[in-house]
Design a protein around this motif. Structure first.
Motif, mmCIF file in Angstrom:
data_model
loop_
_atom_site.group_PDB
_atom_site.id
_atom_site.type_symbol
_atom_site.label_atom_id
_atom_site.label_comp_id
_atom_site.label_asym_id
_atom_site.label_seq_id
_atom_site.Cartn_x
_atom_site.Cartn_y
_atom_site.Cartn_z
ATOM 1 N N CYS A 171 4.141 7.753 -13.398
ATOM 2 C CA CYS A 171 3.313 8.660 -12.597
ATOM 3 C C CYS A 171 2.795 9.768 -13.494
ATOM 4 N N HIS A 193 10.144 7.622 -10.396
ATOM 5 C CA HIS A 193 10.385 7.555 -8.950
ATOM 6 C C HIS A 193 9.623 6.423 -8.268
ATOM 7 N N GLU A 194 8.824 5.659 -9.019
ATOM 8 C CA GLU A 194 8.085 4.544 -8.409
ATOM 9 C C GLU A 194 8.813 3.252 -8.759
ATOM 10 N N SER A 195 9.891 2.939 -8.038
ATOM 11 C CA SER A 195 10.773 1.892 -8.534
ATOM 12 C C SER A 195 10.994 0.746 -7.555
ATOM 13 N N GLU A 233 12.400 3.835 -1.733
ATOM 14 C CA GLU A 233 11.783 5.105 -1.368
ATOM 15 C C GLU A 233 12.569 6.212 -2.042
ATOM 16 N N ALA A 272 6.827 -1.717 -7.059
ATOM 17 C CA ALA A 272 6.859 -0.354 -7.611
ATOM 18 C C ALA A 272 5.640 0.440 -7.150
ATOM 19 N N MET A 273 4.548 -0.278 -6.920
ATOM 20 C CA MET A 273 3.309 0.396 -6.490
ATOM 21 C C MET A 273 3.352 0.850 -5.025
ATOM 22 N N GLU A 331 5.206 3.033 -3.882
ATOM 23 C CA GLU A 331 5.343 4.494 -3.851
ATOM 24 C C GLU A 331 3.971 5.185 -3.859
ATOM 25 N N PRO A 332 3.115 4.954 -4.854
ATOM 26 C CA PRO A 332 1.789 5.600 -4.745
ATOM 27 C C PRO A 332 1.012 5.146 -3.511
ATOM 28 N N TYR A 371 6.643 3.620 3.909
ATOM 29 C CA TYR A 371 6.953 2.426 3.114
ATOM 30 C C TYR A 371 6.735 1.121 3.889
ATOM 31 N N LYS A 430 -2.676 2.170 -14.144
ATOM 32 C CA LYS A 430 -1.246 2.392 -13.947
ATOM 33 C C LYS A 430 -0.453 1.556 -14.951
#
Lengths: 343, 343, 343, 343
Positions: A37, A62-64, A87, A145-146, A148-149, A295, A338
């Motif tokens: 990020c 944090h995008e896991s 999340e 992982a995406m 999150e965004p 989510y 990304k």
């Protein structure tokens, strides 16, 4: 287990840590993919974002996404082997914000990678079972992982109350901007304008359905969008650039009674906005703080094919090359949208 | 000009009338295509709908489209030659409902074909210029006539507040049900369940993206939808069947805190509903009255390809054969979804 | 400690139980006052409400207030000696309903006195510290016990979206109806109509500001309310009677586009409603399920003097006379609105 | 008839004009009382407000009330002799804003006194009958003139979605600020903070129920309000001062997820706001443009005694002394809140 640690500004080292133990309501997730990020890179470069200081050693990320390898004794909604998106923000569950459904505004929230909470650039993560979400079979860990965004985008579109037939504009065609545009289109927007000073990002935007993709260094974007909407402006404008001039652009191209959703993080302490269009056009400005319970929707949008997260991921690196990834993102090199880290 | 007149129950005659004169703010539209609505057929068969009586001679029809052939002296938003969809209800513009944005609830609304207002099965129609809406080049007059039922669908989806990632259910796969399902999907719904006792209609539903298309004569649809949603139910349920049992089905399969949008018109005076699921699940029921300002959105959805109205029109008849069309619709013959009259 | 136990239908006995131990996040509350709810009496008389069966021995009661005598090690928001109102439903905090701010709809909620959860007719209660709310100095324990029914009223008024200058109608002038009317008036309603077949309750309503208090056994209340509103109807109608005819009355006197908030619990499985006014007037029906996060607002309304709960409490009994209280409520004797039990 | 004409900057002359003729849907109102708005004074002093220029000769005034002396042939809702408040903005009734219920945002709105539309400092005014509203018997013409600023307050409170038990803050204790505070309290707000640099205005605020009335020249109002709310902030903040520092104050004292309603008109082109609290607290900013359909509610609030407009009117002048009134308002002399002109 292996973890990537910010040991000082502009230095990340791979170190060994103990695998975390899980509580009764937690899952242990073997992390497989973590998105890089802009905020990770900002901490890497500056050691802080505004008042939040990342005192080394600190783990970012944090995008896991990963695979559940163990579940606590009380967990019923998740099972071992589930492939999941994680999340990243665990709220207190007890405060006014939590109880009224705005857990994203919880003052006690523990958000992965936001100091002092360690983040997701690790091999294993212990997560409360209601904050891991199984993904569809067809989805990869990078796709997951995406989420999150995309969750930010979904929350922003919800705040913007996009309705069928709406026109929208997005300032900024980074990953958040592109996902916001895609989500708005998936929610019924039929005309989407997007701006970015980087032409390669505008090309992505066109591929995702932009009606017009405008470079503010070449075009007066306010004039152009007003022209393209016969002077009416758009139903909803999204600020996803974090620039200083985009808020006023948004206020000017939002229709009378329209909405302006402020997602981006400006680097400056103060932004000069023009109150006249805000007042005369009776615009609503919505400040965005992360996301809340989006989510499941984000996963559904990917599963159903309505939003393409796959092609958002332009670069992949093993964890050992995490600094290479950070520098790529820092410098907008090689057409990056990304980058993800494989662990 | 030629008009189709309901001269008595089960009798429509083609007659001659004067071409209407237009006021300063009106357009004269040469009508080209008019959809046959179930309510038209109901008036044809029974001479009334509830308390509204169509005293012959009466002209029916309200799903109309055509070409503007003349404009009033004060008209600026429309020009001669424009191909337009005609919004059929002209409100008073002065009452509380009109001023607060609910002109569909205006007590003085003059709605085409609703007695005593003559309808659209005519060659020429005078319409206030803000109630005709230019269509996209790629749209046919038949497509444009379908904007009226689509406007109902858009209004219903707006009332249902469909959000990205939502699951929805539609009871009834007639034209309104199919368009509602399509619109909900276009607004971000990722799982759509639909029910109808006519299998050929369920085939249409599958083509338009239904996750499951269920025949209530063969399946317990409540049980099936609860199963398909792991017992959670759907975010929004739409009643578009006008049947007696569908409201309770809707209340049972709406999720806790979900919404039930009641579009259909039941033939009976009273419907027995179960208050327990309404209360325990805290469902919101929304009664639907036509539409308000959804023509622009409906046209956008068709223009952008998000909603397919073209294949909804299964049959076409010249005005001389209007009764043939009505009987086709009456008897659900020949796989009919929507018949249109060409004038 | 002393507790009042439903030992069989129509029999409550005072028994001894151990004082509960509290967890780290809990408070021990010495209960002082508990309101007698109609649902308590229903369990007492019938042993069940719908599908919920109170298998004896069972402890009833959920409208409670008292003094905090002990706090858990992790409690920071409450201190020993605080005088508090106790919110009776503890949700799971993890499910979709909880996370989205609708914890009242949590399937796992543990609600005091609702079988199999024991209730509040006890000397001591262990409660999570975020479900006890300190009251103002000027408030008595009886006032504080009334926060529970007032919380229902506040939630209902919130669902009804009462705005300044609105007219409202309430069917039923029991404690919930009277508190709903008071709350609506405190929220800006300027005209309030209320109905009840018991004249003494209408007298209370007048005292609390009713514009008109109507007895349906003497007046056609639909006609009367339409007359009093010049045929327009009211902005919001509240059903707080649990009767069979009141829902249709509500649908008929809600204005076009108005709201009908369904609080009452009908004793029958099915209620026949008229779909015509629902559809033609485009009414919204809101099913009410208890309340969510309205204790702070309810306490504020009492503290500020906007709502009078004190005079709602018409009778007080020591716990030893609890059955006397139940029978009083059962038979609407002696002008009872609300009886409370002192423990 | 007599009219007061702005003949040049800082000069108003009483002149004679013809009494207007009314159309079929209009009423002729014998104006009796007109409030002096700050915007009137601004035009008087500067000849313009922002881009809107009052080219002399121009008639100002828009807060008016009087008696209906003649009605058009089609008027049914009003009768001769009615004492009325006059809503000053007549929209086109045809555009997107009008149809969707936001007629306050109509681009073609004709607003009394806003150039080039002549205003209400006249003996007779022709007004469409749906823009005059009969007042209660107990209301004076001065009270009725105050319905206009109260309509702004009601619209603002509606935008702020004040709920029972809310805390609110108002920046600015002029007539709009005081009426907004009163309206918010009438809508269920139980704690109200207000700020103003003029102490005499704070005294008015206390009389109308302010919990705390703060002078920003003596107190750090942000700190004070956060203290008074235990750091939580208020549910809704209203900017009614038009100052440069109040917007940031509002963003800082709005609670997480709170609302900031921007009513005031800043004299500067740009206002520097801090994006950090907007984003981190996820505040919603609502720009206010006049009002829409709030006259009936405003009249109800006065009729019912919930809002006191009478004591807002501190000074009265005959039309011949209008410049005296303007200078009084200009200089905040003699404890003025609102001056009205009697005609």
């Amino acid at each position: 287990m292996k973890v990537a640690v910010l040991t000082k500004i502009r230095e990340i080292r791979i170190q060994e840590r103990d695998i975390p133990r899980i509580g009764d309501n937690e899952c242990l997730v073997r992390i497989r993919s973590v998105g890089v990020c802009g905020s990770d890179v900002h901490y890497y470069l500056h050691g802080r974002i505004g008042s939040q200081v990342a005192t080394p050693p600190h783990i970012l990320g944090h995008e896991s996404a990963g695979e559940v390898v163990q579940i606590g004794s009380a967990v019923t909604n998740i099972k071992k082997g589930d492939r999941v998106a994680v999340e990243p923000g665990i709220p207190c569950r007890n405060c006014e914000s939590c109880k009224s459904g705005h857990y994203n505004l919880c003052k006690e929230i523990r958000f992965l990678g936001t100091p002092p909470i360690p983040g997701a650039y690790v091999e294993y993560l212990a997560v409360p079972s209601d904050f891991v979400f199984p993904i569809a079979d067809r989805m990869s860990f990078d796709d997951a992982a995406m989420i999150e965004p995309l969750a930010v985008a979904v929350h922003s579109v919800n705040l913007g109350k996009v309705q069928p037939g709406d026109s929208i504009a997005v300032f900024g065609a980074g990953s958040i901007g592109l996902l916001t545009m895609q989500t708005a289109i998936a929610c019924g927007a039929t005309r989407a304008f997007i701006t970015d000073p980087l032409d390669y990002r505008l090309e992505f935007a066109k591929k995702y359905g932009a009606t017009a993709a405008l470079n503010p260094e070449k075009t007066d974007v306010v004039e152009a969008i007003l022209d393209l909407t016969s002077g009416r402006g758009v139903d909803v404008a999204f600020e996803a650039a974090g620039a200083e001039d985009t808020p006023n652009q948004g206020l000017k191209i939002a229709k009378r009674g329209g909405r302006f959703v402020w997602i981006g993080i400006q680097a400056v302490d103060r932004v000069a906005i023009e109150p006249e269009p805000l007042r005369r056009r009776a615009v609503t400005i919505k400040g965005v703080r992360r996301f809340k319970h989006t989510y499941p929707a984000a996963i559904e949008l990917v599963r159903s094919g309505k939003v393409d997260v796959r092609s958002i991921v332009t670069h992949r690196f093993p964890i050992e090359e995490i600094e290479k990834a950070f520098r790529l993102v820092e410098n907008y090199e090689d057409g990056v949208i990304k980058a993800v880290i494989h662990i």
